[in-house]
Scaffold this active site. Structure first.
Site, short mmCIF file in Angstrom:
data_model
loop_
_atom_site.label_atom_id
_atom_site.label_comp_id
_atom_site.label_asym_id
_atom_site.label_seq_id
_atom_site.Cartn_x
_atom_site.Cartn_y
_atom_site.Cartn_z
CG HIS A 95 -1.97 -1.09 1.13
ND1 HIS A 95 -1.67 -2.44 1.25
CD2 HIS A 95 -3.32 -1.01 0.93
CE1 HIS A 95 -2.79 -3.14 1.13
NE2 HIS A 95 -3.79 -2.31 0.93
CG HIS A 120 -3.59 -6.52 -4.50
ND1 HIS A 120 -3.87 -5.29 -5.08
CD2 HIS A 120 -4.20 -6.53 -3.30
CE1 HIS A 120 -4.63 -4.59 -4.25
NE2 HIS A 120 -4.85 -5.31 -3.16
#
Length: 214
Positions: A95, A120
């Site tokens: 993130h 991801h």
């Protein structure tokens, strides 16, 4: 100083409504944001518990079509740490937070507007050699911070996904196969990130984790 553009109907002055004497508050919010991101990416759920407010506003309408106005902290941690979500040990994430601006609502509430890139990468098994799915989201997030007992806490998020890389099909849900080779159960979240949910006795029920609709 050049004023930033209007954001969601607010004037530039309102978007820059953080003065010199508020810098310690901003530092506190930045610390909470850092702990939130690092706890997600390291899957350290005890660390996450330390940086969040007792109740959070979670607006996942951008990819789950769900909004929780006042989700208890324990339910939030249970949701994000579930093995079919970020708690999957075969899923690696980052993130990454870019530039930001701040709006001080009052002495106990600050709203941050942050550029975000969330990567991801899901692996086949614990060897972490074969990648089976990738999906990277680009956009921004509106994050709410609240001052609790003198300390700033992460108190809510509203992602704004502008575009994605690699589609993300298969990122969320069970592993492609279990360690013993047995097929996993049905996937909980589809390629669009929407969950299989149902309404039951006034509660929104996700087959991965139950969270109360408030």
């Amino acid at each position: 100083m050049t004023l930033q553009p209007t954001f969601e109907g607010r004037t530039p002055e309102q978007c820059l409504n953080v003065h010199t004497d508020s810098h310690p508050d901003i530092t506190g919010c930045q610390a909470a944001l850092f702990e939130w991101a690092e706890s997600y990416d390291s899957k350290d759920w005890d660390r996450l518990k330390q940086c969040i407010a007792p109740f959070l506003r979670i607006d996942y309408r951008a990819f789950l079509d769900k909004l929780w106005e006042k989700m208890p902290a324990e339910e939030f941690v249970a949701m994000v740490s579930h093995p079919h979500f970020l708690g999957n040990p075969l899923l690696k994430t980052q993130h990454f937070v870019g530039t930001m601006k701040w709006e001080k609502v009052d002495d106990s509430k600050i709203v941050g507007y942050h550029q975000m890139r969330v990567a991801h990468q899901k692996h086949l098994d614990s060897q972490m050699k074969e990648v089976v799915a990738k999906g990277h989201g680009h956009g921004s997030a509106t994050v709410t911070y609240r001052k609790i007992n003198g300390e700033w806490k992460f108190a809510g998020i509203e992602p704004n996904i502008r575009w994605t890389e690699f589609g993300g099909e298969g990122i969320f849900g069970p592993p492609e196969k279990e360690e013993n080779g047995v097929a996993a159960d049905d996937q909980v979240m589809n390629s669009n990130g929407s969950s299989e949910v149902e309404e039951r006795n006034g509660h929104v029920v996700n087959k991965a984790v139950e969270v109360r609709s408030v």
